[in-house]
Design a protein around this motif. Structure first.
Motif, PDB file in Angstrom:
ATOM      1  N   THR A   1     -32.241   3.840   6.601  1.00 14.68           N
ATOM      2  CA  THR A   1     -30.877   3.727   7.195  1.00 14.68           C
ATOM      3  C   THR A   1     -29.890   2.762   6.393  1.00 14.68           C
ATOM      4  O   THR A   1     -28.250   2.524   5.820  1.00 14.68           O
ATOM      5  CB  THR A   1     -30.355   4.036   8.258  1.00 14.68           C
ATOM      6  N   GLU A   2     -29.886   1.484   6.530  1.00 10.03           N
ATOM      7  CA  GLU A   2     -29.936   0.119   6.043  1.00 10.03           C
ATOM      8  C   GLU A   2     -31.191  -0.514   5.876  1.00 10.03           C
ATOM      9  O   GLU A   2     -31.659  -0.201   6.697  1.00 10.03           O
ATOM     10  CB  GLU A   2     -28.449  -0.434   6.650  1.00 10.03           C
TER      11      GLU A   2
ATOM     12  N   SER B   1     -27.188  -0.239   2.093  1.00  8.22           N
ATOM     13  CA  SER B   1     -27.206   1.451   2.730  1.00  8.22           C
ATOM     14  C   SER B   1     -26.960   2.684   0.898  1.00  8.22           C
ATOM     15  O   SER B   1     -25.807   2.366   0.565  1.00  8.22           O
ATOM     16  CB  SER B   1     -26.820   1.981   3.769  1.00  8.22           C
TER      17      SER B   1
END
Length: 99
Positions: A24-25, A71
């Motif tokens: 996701t990041e 991200s």
């Protein structure tokens, strides 16, 4: 060449996009550690990817320090997919590597 993205063609930028595609990041320090580059090199690559809209950067304080997370955006994901497909097309005629 169709599909080759010159921004992602640089090995470090391609690696950044590939790493971010899995999560996701990711925090800046973790990216730096995985890429084995200096802060300034990573900052330069992230800035280029961010300017192109391929990466979103988020800054926030954590543990009393300012930290940066990166991200991959939807545009970045599409660009990475096109770039990888183009690279695969280039080498598609090669025989499989012997083990």
């Amino acid at each position: 060449m169709d599909g080759i993205d010159m921004l992602l063609h640089a090995p470090a930028r391609l690696q950044i996009a590939a790493l971010l595609a899995k999560v996701t990041e990711m925090e800046f320090a973790k990216l730096r550690e995985l890429l084995k580059v200096s802060d300034s090199v990573l900052s330069k690559h992230l800035a280029a990817l961010s300017d192109a809209g391929y990466v979103a950067l988020r800054k926030a304080a954590e543990d009393g320090r300012q930290r940066t997370w990166a991200s991959l955006t939807r545009a970045g994901t599409r660009a990475l997919d096109r770039h990888v497909a183009a690279l695969r097309a280039i080498v598609a005629h090669l025989p499989a590597a012997a083990e």
